[in-house]
Design a protein around this motif. Structure first.
Motif, PDB file in Angstrom:
ATOM      1  N   SER A  66       2.990   9.846  -3.483  1.00  0.00           N
ATOM      2  CA  SER A  66       3.188   8.798  -2.471  1.00  0.00           C
ATOM      3  C   SER A  66       2.636   7.468  -2.967  1.00  0.00           C
ATOM      4  CB  SER A  66       2.515   9.190  -1.154  1.00  0.00           C
ATOM      5  OG  SER A  66       3.071  10.371  -0.626  1.00  0.00           O
ATOM      6  N   VAL A  67       1.452   7.510  -3.558  1.00  0.00           N
ATOM      7  CA  VAL A  67       0.836   6.287  -4.072  1.00  0.00           C
ATOM      8  C   VAL A  67       1.657   5.722  -5.230  1.00  0.00           C
ATOM      9  CG1 VAL A  67      -1.238   5.302  -5.086  1.00  0.00           C
ATOM     10  CG2 VAL A  67      -1.437   7.081  -3.348  1.00  0.00           C
ATOM     11  N   ILE A  68       2.133   6.602  -6.109  1.00  0.00           N
ATOM     12  CA  ILE A  68       2.954   6.152  -7.239  1.00  0.00           C
ATOM     13  C   ILE A  68       4.215   5.463  -6.741  1.00  0.00           C
ATOM     14  CG2 ILE A  68       4.421   6.976  -9.118  1.00  0.00           C
ATOM     15  CD1 ILE A  68       2.273   9.050  -9.730  1.00  0.00           C
ATOM     16  N   MET A  69       4.872   6.046  -5.748  1.00  0.00           N
ATOM     17  CA  MET A  69       6.102   5.446  -5.217  1.00  0.00           C
ATOM     18  C   MET A  69       5.819   4.093  -4.577  1.00  0.00           C
ATOM     19  SD  MET A  69       8.417   7.417  -6.172  1.00  0.00           S
ATOM     20  CE  MET A  69       9.752   6.571  -5.325  1.00  0.00           C
ATOM     21  N   VAL A  70       4.653   3.958  -3.950  1.00  0.00           N
ATOM     22  CA  VAL A  70       4.306   2.674  -3.349  1.00  0.00           C
ATOM     23  C   VAL A  70       4.095   1.606  -4.426  1.00  0.00           C
ATOM     24  CG1 VAL A  70       2.479   1.446  -2.116  1.00  0.00           C
ATOM     25  CG2 VAL A  70       3.381   3.576  -1.204  1.00  0.00           C
ATOM     26  N   ALA A  84     -11.381   3.385 -11.333  1.00  0.00           N
ATOM     27  CA  ALA A  84     -12.063   3.208 -10.054  1.00  0.00           C
ATOM     28  C   ALA A  84     -11.381   3.959  -8.919  1.00  0.00           C
ATOM     29  CB  ALA A  84     -12.154   1.726  -9.713  1.00  0.00           C
ATOM     30  N   THR A  85     -10.056   3.999  -8.907  1.00  0.00           N
ATOM     31  CA  THR A  85      -9.332   4.503  -7.745  1.00  0.00           C
ATOM     32  C   THR A  85      -8.435   5.705  -8.029  1.00  0.00           C
ATOM     33  OG1 THR A  85      -7.390   3.086  -8.074  1.00  0.00           O
ATOM     34  CG2 THR A  85      -9.260   2.125  -6.908  1.00  0.00           C
ATOM     35  N   ARG A  86      -8.242   6.060  -9.330  1.00  0.00           N
ATOM     36  CA  ARG A  86      -7.330   7.134  -9.730  1.00  0.00           C
ATOM     37  C   ARG A  86      -5.885   6.820  -9.337  1.00  0.00           C
ATOM     38  NH1 ARG A  86      -9.734   9.077 -13.879  1.00  0.00           N
ATOM     39  NH2 ARG A  86     -11.894   9.576 -13.428  1.00  0.00           N
ATOM     40  N   VAL A  87      -5.563   5.535  -9.213  1.00  0.00           N
ATOM     41  CA  VAL A  87      -4.200   5.118  -8.906  1.00  0.00           C
ATOM     42  C   VAL A  87      -3.519   4.659 -10.193  1.00  0.00           C
ATOM     43  CG1 VAL A  87      -2.776   3.374  -7.739  1.00  0.00           C
ATOM     44  CG2 VAL A  87      -4.679   4.464  -6.529  1.00  0.00           C
ATOM     45  N   ILE A  88      -2.315   5.170 -10.441  1.00  0.00           N
ATOM     46  CA  ILE A  88      -1.514   4.719 -11.586  1.00  0.00           C
ATOM     47  C   ILE A  88      -0.646   3.565 -11.095  1.00  0.00           C
ATOM     48  CG2 ILE A  88       0.278   5.355 -13.234  1.00  0.00           C
ATOM     49  CD1 ILE A  88      -0.790   8.190 -13.184  1.00  0.00           C
ATOM     50  N   ASN A  89      -0.933   2.366 -11.579  1.00  0.00           N
ATOM     51  CA  ASN A  89      -0.291   1.153 -11.076  1.00  0.00           C
ATOM     52  C   ASN A  89       0.969   0.833 -11.880  1.00  0.00           C
ATOM     53  OD1 ASN A  89       0.289  -1.274  -9.858  1.00  0.00           O
ATOM     54  ND2 ASN A  89      -1.162  -2.430 -11.110  1.00  0.00           N
ATOM     55  N   PHE A  90       2.117   1.145 -11.307  1.00  0.00           N
ATOM     56  CA  PHE A  90       3.385   0.865 -11.967  1.00  0.00           C
ATOM     57  C   PHE A  90       3.804  -0.590 -11.801  1.00  0.00           C
ATOM     58  CE2 PHE A  90       3.653   5.427 -12.084  1.00  0.00           C
ATOM     59  CZ  PHE A  90       4.429   5.699 -13.196  1.00  0.00           C
ATOM     60  N   ALA A  91       3.001  -1.393 -11.116  1.00  0.00           N
ATOM     61  CA  ALA A  91       3.327  -2.803 -10.916  1.00  0.00           C
ATOM     62  C   ALA A  91       2.568  -3.716 -11.869  1.00  0.00           C
ATOM     63  CB  ALA A  91       3.031  -3.208  -9.474  1.00  0.00           C
ATOM     64  N   GLN A  92       1.903  -3.159 -12.885  1.00  0.00           N
ATOM     65  CA  GLN A  92       1.100  -3.995 -13.775  1.00  0.00           C
ATOM     66  C   GLN A  92       1.959  -5.024 -14.511  1.00  0.00           C
ATOM     67  OE1 GLN A  92      -2.071  -3.920 -13.615  1.00  0.00           O
ATOM     68  NE2 GLN A  92      -2.639  -5.285 -15.274  1.00  0.00           N
ATOM     69  N   GLY A  93       3.174  -4.654 -14.913  1.00  0.00           N
ATOM     70  CA  GLY A  93       4.062  -5.614 -15.571  1.00  0.00           C
ATOM     71  C   GLY A  93       4.423  -6.768 -14.666  1.00  0.00           C
TER      72      GLY A  93
END
Length: 290
Positions: A94-98, A31-40
């Motif tokens: 920037s999004v990944i770092m956030v 949906a957003t093309r954001v890779i969410n590193f906070a899923q865990g």
């Protein structure tokens, strides 16, 4: 044969939980093309939220589950509205770092309120065993597979049949075209994060019931990355295939080779699939003109 059947059941249970956890990751990316590193950390927060409602507040099981879903919904909306939406138009790094920073904040918040000690909670699923092919296997592992399968099927029906699911598919395909059709892209983004948080809640609760409520739940969530890379970052069927493959592979390597190697195998698969098929087994190959 008995060892094989036991490892098969354990692997399917782990793979089913991984598939549910990875589902949220894929929905956000589509949906957003954001890779969410906070899923865990979403898994971690979900497990501790249910623990708070079920054990500390002593709410009935169903009511504790409702509280968990409501909290996950609020968390998803807040993260999308105040953390990710201000970054629209910013660079991918920037999004990944956030999202990496978000994972640290969520983990720190859990440690602040609950500490780092392992917490015990009453068993949710039956802890007995049944005979399967002449082998005694834990009943709770089989039930985990069934519950995860039902959750995945429910998400699949929602995504393919409901009005909101169709809107998510439209936004994932072409945001500008979706806007011209009157679809609120911002609402779809929020919905994607809500569904990711809810799926993480389910995975976290199932994982905590099989083991314990502890910080390592977030570490288990890291295996989501090999799962989604193997299946395809934008493929929901690939999520199921990737989760089951990684879960089975870990158990078989642990049972027949070395438990330490089993912890490394998912990441070896990640590197291998990136070298051979970067878009994953079921991912959509995108060709961009430069």
């Amino acid at each position: 044969m008995s060892t094989f059947v036991a490892l098969l059941v354990y692997g399917l249970a782990d793979g089913a939980i991984l598939a549910v956890a990875a589902l949220g990751f894929v929905l956000i990316y589509k949906a957003t093309r954001v890779i969410n590193f906070a899923q865990g950390e979403f898994l971690l927060v979900g497990a501790y939220t249910f623990y708070t409602a079920f054990v500390l507040l002593r709410l009935p099981l169903v009511l504790a589950a409702v509280v968990g879903v409501l909290f996950a919904t609020v968390l998803g909306v807040l993260v999308e509205r105040f953390v990710l939406r201000p970054l629209i138009g910013e660079s991918a790094i920037s999004v990944i770092m956030v999202t990496i920073g978000l994972s640290t904040v969520l983990r720190a918040a859990v440690q602040l309120f609950f500490g780092t000690a392992v917490r015990e909670q009453p068993d949710i699923l039956p802890t007995g065993s049944i005979e399967l092919g002449g082998v005694t296997v834990p009943l709770n592992r089989l039930l985990v597979v069934l519950i995860a399968g039902a959750v995945l099927a429910g998400f699949a029906l929602f995504y393919s049949r409901s009005r909101h699911g169709v809107a998510m598919r439209a936004v994932a395909d072409d945001q500008q075209a979706a806007l011209t059709m009157g679809i609120s892209v911002a609402r779809v983004f929020a919905l994607a994060w809500v569904l990711a948080a809810v799926s993480a809640l389910v995975a976290g609760v199932l994982l905590a019931d099989l083991a314990a409520v502890e910080q390592n739940i977030a570490a288990f969530g890291l295996i989501v990355f090999p799962v989604v890379i193997l299946g395809g970052l934008d493929s929901i069927p690939g999520t199921v295939a990737g989760g089951l493959t990684i879960g089975l592979l870990k158990q078989f390597v642990s049972g027949y080779a070395d438990p330490g190697l089993a912890e490394v195998v998912p990441y070896l698969v990640l590197v291998g699939i990136l070298m051979v098929r970067p878009y994953g087994l079921f991912g959509e190959t995108r060709i961009e003109r430069v």
